[in-house]
Each structure stands twice: as C-alpha cells, then as structure tokens.
Write a protein that holds these residues in place. Structure first.
Motif, PDB file in Angstrom:
ATOM      1  N   TRP A 169      34.438  45.718  38.594  1.00  0.00           N
ATOM      2  CA  TRP A 169      35.541  45.065  39.313  1.00  0.00           C
ATOM      3  C   TRP A 169      35.351  45.239  40.816  1.00  0.00           C
ATOM      4  CZ3 TRP A 169      39.178  46.224  42.938  1.00  0.00           C
ATOM      5  CH2 TRP A 169      40.237  45.333  43.087  1.00  0.00           C
ATOM      6  N   GLU A 172      47.274  42.536  41.058  1.00  0.00           N
ATOM      7  CA  GLU A 172      46.908  42.650  39.650  1.00  0.00           C
ATOM      8  C   GLU A 172      47.730  43.712  38.932  1.00  0.00           C
ATOM      9  OE1 GLU A 172      42.816  43.127  38.738  1.00  0.00           O
ATOM     10  OE2 GLU A 172      42.138  41.521  40.071  1.00  0.00           O
ATOM     11  N   CYS A 193      46.067  43.698  45.518  1.00  0.00           N
ATOM     12  CA  CYS A 193      45.719  42.321  45.161  1.00  0.00           C
ATOM     13  C   CYS A 193      46.755  41.672  44.256  1.00  0.00           C
ATOM     14  CB  CYS A 193      44.368  42.288  44.461  1.00  0.00           C
ATOM     15  SG  CYS A 193      43.001  42.785  45.515  1.00  0.00           S
ATOM     16  N   CYS A 217      38.826  39.835  46.679  1.00  0.00           N
ATOM     17  CA  CYS A 217      40.251  40.189  46.708  1.00  0.00           C
ATOM     18  C   CYS A 217      40.852  39.843  48.064  1.00  0.00           C
ATOM     19  CB  CYS A 217      40.406  41.682  46.431  1.00  0.00           C
ATOM     20  SG  CYS A 217      42.071  42.293  46.605  1.00  0.00           S
ATOM     21  N   ARG A 269      43.682  47.106  43.320  1.00  0.00           N
ATOM     22  CA  ARG A 269      44.244  46.147  42.354  1.00  0.00           C
ATOM     23  C   ARG A 269      45.737  45.966  42.599  1.00  0.00           C
ATOM     24  NH1 ARG A 269      43.265  47.362  36.353  1.00  0.00           N
ATOM     25  NH2 ARG A 269      44.033  45.216  36.151  1.00  0.00           N
ATOM     26  N   HIS A 288      34.765  42.267  43.862  1.00  0.00           N
ATOM     27  CA  HIS A 288      35.729  42.043  44.937  1.00  0.00           C
ATOM     28  C   HIS A 288      35.288  42.572  46.295  1.00  0.00           C
ATOM     29  CE1 HIS A 288      38.187  41.515  41.325  1.00  0.00           C
ATOM     30  NE2 HIS A 288      38.971  40.763  42.069  1.00  0.00           N
TER      31      HIS A 288
END
Length: 298
Positions: free
Chosen positions: A199, A43, A41, A3, A38, A203
């Motif tokens: 996940w 997402e 990043c 990430c 997330r 990352h």
C-alpha cells in the motif's frame, strides 16, 4: 494513484474533552505509518491525535520518518518520553540503582550467561515503562482525565488505534484501562505487514518505511542485526559498544559486591555483537512475536 493527503495543519487540531477520542499509537514503523496516512486519505476514520513514545534510542531513519509524517498530516502528533532508555540501562548496570535523571529502573530482556554456566533472560520492563506509561499519561491529558479520577462503568473515553497486522494478531490484547478500548484495523481487514508495504509503495513510491525498534533491542532477528551492521554501521558500532560497557559494568559490580551477576548479551548466541556473523547465526524469531504488548515495532 497517489494518496491525495492533506497538507500539514497550521494549528494542531483540538481533541474533544471528555469524549471518545481516537488516538493512534504511533511507532513510526510500517504498520502505524500506514494507518496514519490511510486515515489522512479517508480510507479509515479520522484520528484526533497520534502519540509517539520516544525511548531516545531509535534509529536516525525513524526520527527522520517521524519528522516527515509530521509535515504531511493534519493529525497532531504528540511526542512523549519517560527518559533516555540507553542511558538509564547503562546507569543501572554501573550502579545498580535507578536513573538519576528519570528515577526509572531500566530493564530489558537481556540474554544472560550466569557464572555457573546456566543461561537466562532479563525481565522486560522497557515496553511498560518507556512506551505504555508515557502514552497513557498523554491520553489522560488529552481526554481531560486527572490522575486518580474515576470513570463511570462502561464509559469509553478513548479508542486506541494500534498497528498490529493480521500476521502478528497473536500480539493483540484488550486495554488494561476500562475507559479505553483497543482497535486493530489491520487485523479487522486481515491485512498483513507485506500488504502495508505494498500500500505504501502504491501511494508514496520508493519512499522508505523504517523498522521501528530500539537499536539495542534483544528481540532483533538476525536480518535486523545484519541490516544495521551494513546499512547503519555507526549505529551498530555504538550498540556493540553499549553492550560491552554493560558487560564490563556487570563484572565490576559482581567483584565489588562479592556476588554473582550474570553477563548480559544482546544476541541469543551469547556472543558479543561484533563477533556474530548474522548471516550464519541460528535463525531467530522474525521480529516482535515475544512482545505481547503490541506497542514496540509498529
């Protein structure tokens, strides 16, 4: 691919006043940490803020991880607290009055053996008073809503992003406040707790993700107690001592007030923590299925 998270901001981001702000309920555990990163990043939609409710009774791993998160995100992380849960509980057990420091009656869901041999369970007020209430006070502050102020019907001032995963979706609930709405991205995406761990590994490699929970939470399963006993023996011994102190205090209170007060235990076997062989104990619920509020352990 790792990430490409943004570096920490020099100045905390400003939260829009009076608007529909997105606020993460941050437990600094598996799911909420993944949601935070997330968002960093790209997402997930950006967050205006994250709030960590500190009971002052989390593991050292959680506090170290929280400090790491603060250093890796531009999202301002606010730490709020209603007091020292452990100290408040012990004060109440000894004196049967609210904490002098916080004025709070601290109650956790003890497993209780009554003097007539029957068993019961204590009231669970800790989540409401040490998690929900301090978080809500901070949310009101961030959106500029004074205490007691009324909000027009249908107007949403804050979206609370909560890290409940698909496998724990029974813990979902609507917000108690009409001006807030709860959002569950992991449930919407049908992502499980294991997906979150995968996940994170993709990352951030082998960097560990702690399990967020108060050290003396009776909802710990046997695996959690076993891991604490062997991986964090000092914290386990301190928790076992706390249990013993509360049991002695209950006994003294029963004698002094000439009334029956049950003996509290942190493990459902009704045995002192130090005497339980967790790898042989009766299986318990895996985590926080009994915690309907969706804020502990994320």
């Amino acid at each position: 691919q790792r990430c490409a998270h943004r570096p920490a901001a020099v100045e905390p981001a400003r939260v829009p006043e009076g608007g529909n702000v997105r606020i993460l309920s941050l437990g600094a555990g598996v799911q909420s940490s993944v949601l935070l990163m997330r968002s960093e990043c790209g997402e997930l939609p950006p967050l205006d803020a994250a709030i960590f409710a500190d009971t002052r009774w989390e593991s050292e791993d959680v506090y170290r991880h929280l400090a790491w998160l603060k250093s890796k995100t531009k999202t301002p992380i606010h730490v709020v607290s209603a007091g020292d849960l452990r100290a408040d509980i012990l004060h109440y057990q000894r004196r049967h009055e609210t904490s002098q420091a916080s004025g709070i009656y601290a109650s956790i869901p003890w497993f209780i053996r009554n003097h007539d041999g029957s068993q019961g369970m204590g009231r669970r007020q800790c989540t409401q008073r040490y998690k929900l209430e301090p978080i809500n006070r901070k949310v009101r502050e961030l959106v500029g809503l004074p205490k007691g102020a009324r909000v027009s019907r249908g107007k949403v001032l804050a979206t609370m992003v909560i890290g409940i995963s698909w496998d724990e979706r029974t813990r979902m609930s609507d917000s108690y406040y009409s001006w807030q709405r709860n959002e569950y991205p992991l449930v919407d995406e049908r992502h499980t707790r294991q997906w979150c761990r995968n996940w994170w590994g993709q990352h951030f490699g082998v960097r560990p993700l702690p399990r967020s929970a108060c050290l003396g939470c009776p909802f710990h399963n046997n695996d959690a107690w076993y891991m604490m006993k062997h991986a964090a023996p000092r914290e386990f011994m301190e928790t076992a001592l706390f249990e013993k102190q509360c049991q002695e205090a209950s006994c003294e209170a029963a004698t002094a007030k000439a009334r029956l007060i049950g003996t509290p235990f942190l493990h459902r076997s009704m045995r002192p923590l130090g005497d339980v062989k967790f790898d042989e104990a009766t299986p318990m619920l895996d985590g926080f299925e009994n915690d309907c509020t969706g804020l502990c352990g994320v």
